[in-house]
Design an enzyme around this catalytic site. Structure first.
Site, mmCIF file in Angstrom:
data_model
loop_
_atom_site.group_PDB
_atom_site.id
_atom_site.type_symbol
_atom_site.label_atom_id
_atom_site.label_comp_id
_atom_site.label_asym_id
_atom_site.label_seq_id
_atom_site.Cartn_x
_atom_site.Cartn_y
_atom_site.Cartn_z
ATOM 1 N NE ARG A 185 15.111 9.211 6.496
ATOM 2 C CZ ARG A 185 14.381 10.235 6.912
ATOM 3 N NH1 ARG A 185 13.346 10.023 7.719
ATOM 4 N NH2 ARG A 185 14.676 11.465 6.537
ATOM 5 C CG HIS A 213 22.757 8.244 1.215
ATOM 6 N ND1 HIS A 213 22.893 7.552 0.040
ATOM 7 C CD2 HIS A 213 22.860 7.325 2.181
ATOM 8 C CE1 HIS A 213 23.070 6.279 0.275
ATOM 9 N NE2 HIS A 213 23.053 6.110 1.564
ATOM 10 C CD GLU A 214 17.595 8.094 0.838
ATOM 11 O OE1 GLU A 214 16.567 8.707 1.171
ATOM 12 O OE2 GLU A 214 17.938 7.945 -0.342
ATOM 13 N N GLY A 215 18.750 11.527 4.805
ATOM 14 C CA GLY A 215 18.617 12.182 6.101
ATOM 15 C C GLY A 215 19.852 11.923 6.923
#
Length: 603
Positions: free
Chosen positions: A300, A443-445
């Site tokens: 992140r 992406h990545e949350g």
């Protein structure tokens, strides 16, 4: 290194790393005592050269000739493999790992500055080693010695690449609904059965094999995220000696055709559909999400830095264009026989350029600051220091991912606007940079998930300890700069008022949460992330402006125009951007329920 992206990048990195962040002080810690600024600079210089020579030149090609499946293998442009081979040979994958495991033992802050050069040059190709390093770091934290020897070590050498296999077609970001099952076998291995979606780097021939880190459930696992375990499932079987065997039961079922990041192959994978997908557990049963967050949090910070650098690249391209493109005249210049002026002379173009600059360089400072916190936490000598840095990192991680992921694409949008019709064509790179950057809020949350995490968990955890730690750190910075100079009274006053507004708003929201109004408490979490994110970036700009002013007064060898530009950019952020928090705070303090009470049929 003559392209607009590289022309000034090193100077910006140097400024944030050294006079602003004081990264060289990390050399006083035992873990980094063998290094110096000279070794840091050498690594960044090597990254710049490699990014300029092997990554940026094929960025447009990788976007144009996106991955395709010929029935047997995924086809990628040859330049992708050449660039990654050079990256591997340079030892970049293992740069932040200890020398004991074959790394270079560099601070994470320095390796992030080095990786920044690649993210803006060609994020699609840079994604492969980014994921690999994060996967290797997870195995370093939770893998057994055997797993580290057979999987982590070849990843650090660049022979194996890694992936994260979280999402599934029916679940997306809802990991509580993961259905992939891992069936225990008599020999201690597991056979995984299930489908995974949106897997970056899931199939290719760029490495000897691919190490998939897969979230799955044991047959008797409890429901929800508490029943998720983590497994290594390699593309090829790997024996105890580390030798590769036959293909494992991981089947490519399709390639996803994306708006941007086209050079990063993105896949749908089936585990165990035609042959057993043999894996081994990482960590303890039902602790998979805890292990995976170790990789995800690192990723992140990397996503936020990537979004920042794409915004930075667009800014540099549009700045050069604005200086070279002649069009229009000043509003008080009415004589059409006079030549047109460079469009950088127009106030609105300058506004768009300054907006891009404060988004990009503010986000870069935040990313390097978070990376420094990771170094400080890893080398802390006492519990108090470790807790302080962990608290700060916990509350800043969702901001470091989501804020640049929102405002980086906005910077790219402004770059297109400055180029006008040309910006909307493939003749210039700014439209590609925008398309690439549009993935980062997802992406990545997703950014919405980051907002819920920030307000719903990080702000409230330990009775608000992390939130108070952040406020304390910002106030300490303000006091330090106010004592050193009166030049930044406008900035320190504005930031002080912003902190008061954020504190008041947070307390009011906390009251709603304590009354059990959880949905109302979190209904406008996105506005809360915007508000706190803007305050954090204002803090980053105060640090840069105060540092630039100090260097101007000491006759630094840094370019005077560069330093004055930092001060101007800081004032712009405080005058044009920071006041926006009042609107977000007003919405939040009203506990507005519009989105909750809306009849969905009205949409």
């Amino acid at each position: 290194m003559s392209t607009p992206y590289f022309e000034h990048l090193r100077r910006d990195l140097d400024f944030i790393l050294y006079p602003v962040m004081g990264i060289e002080r990390l050399c006083e810690r035992d873990a980094f005592s063998s290094h110096s600024r000279e070794t840091f600079d050498a690594m960044i210089d090597a990254g710049l050269r490699l990014a300029a020579e092997h990554f940026e030149p094929h960025a447009a090609l990788a976007d144009r000739e996106e991955p395709r499946w010929d029935g047997e293998r995924v086809i990628l442009p040859e330049a992708v493999g050449i660039a990654l081979e050079a990256f591997r040979d340079g030892g970049f994958v293992a740069a932040a790992f200890p020398e004991a495991v074959g790394g270079l033992g560099l601070p994470y802050a320095v390796t992030q500055a080095m990786m920044a050069t690649f993210y803006g040059a060609n994020p699609s190709t840079a994604a492969y080693p980014l994921l690999t390093a994060a996967a290797a770091n997870l195995l370093r934290a939770f893998g057994t010695e055997d797993q580290q020897r057979r999987f982590m070590q070849p990843m650090l050498e660049g022979r194996f690449f890694g992936t994260m296999c979280l999402s599934e077609p029916q679940a997306g970001s809802g990991l509580a609904d993961v259905r992939t099952v891992a069936h225990p076998q008599p020999d201690g291995s597991y056979h995984l059965v299930g489908d995974k979606m949106w897997i970056s780097g899931g199939e290719h021939d760029l490495s000897e094999t691919i190490v998939h880190l897969v979230l799955a459930r044991l047959p008797d696992a409890p429901p929800g995220v508490k029943g998720i375990s983590l497994f290594i499932v390699p593309k090829h079987h790997v024996d105890q000696a580390g030798a590769l065997g036959e293909r494992n039961g991981v089947l490519l079922t399709g390639l996803n055709h994306k708006m941007g990041y086209r050079g990063t192959v993105n896949t749908a994978l089936a585990f165990g559909s035609e042959a057993p997908a043999v894996g081994e557990m990482v960590g303890a049963p039902h602790q998979g999400l805890h292990c995976m967050f170790h990789m995800m949090n690192e990723a992140r910070v990397g996503v936020g830095l990537g979004a920042t650098m794409l915004g930075y690249a667009g800014y540099r391209h549009s700045l050069q264009y604005a200086r070279e493109r002649h069009q229009g005249r000043h509003p008080d210049q009415r004589d059409p026989s006079q030549p047109p002026v460079p469009i950088i002379e127009h106030a609105d173009v300058r506004r768009m350029l300054l907006s891009q600059r404060v988004y990009a360089e503010g986000g870069l400072a935040l990313a390097i600051y978070c990376a420094r916190l990771i170094d400080e936490m890893a080398t802390a000598t006492g519990d108090e220091e470790r807790q302080r840095t962990d608290d700060l990192l916990q509350i800043l991680t969702p901001i470091a991912k989501a804020w640049p992921s929102k405002y980086g694409p906005r910077a790219n949008d402004l770059a297109i606007q400055i180029l006008g019709g040309y910006g909307y064509t493939r003749d210039f790179p700014v439209e590609r940079l925008y398309r690439d950057n549009r993935l980062n809020p997802i992406h990545e949350g997703t950014n919405g998930i980051q907002a819920l995490d920030l307000l719903g968990r990080k702000v409230t955890m330990h009775q608000g300890r992390a939130f108070q730690a952040l406020l304390h750190e910002i106030r300490r910075s303000m006091d330090r700069h106010a004592e050193a100079s009166s030049d930044h009274e406008e900035l320190t006053k504005g930031l002080s008022e912003a902190l008061g507004l954020v504190t008041e708003t947070t307390m009011l929201l906390g009251g709603a949460a304590m009354q059990g109004k959880v949905r109302l408490f979190l209904a406008n979490a996105g506005a809360y992330l915007d508000m706190l994110g803007h305050v954090v970036i204002a803090w980053m700009w105060l640090e840069q402006a105060a540092t630039a002013t100090r260097l101007l007064s000491t006759m630094s060898d840094l370019d005077e125009t560069f330093l004055r530009g930092k001060v101007t950019a800081a004032r712009f952020f405080f005058r044009y951007e920071l006041p926006k928090i009042r609107v977000w705070a007003e919405l939040l303090k009203r506990l507005d329920d519009t989105t909750l009470e809306l009849d969905t049929h009205e949409l």
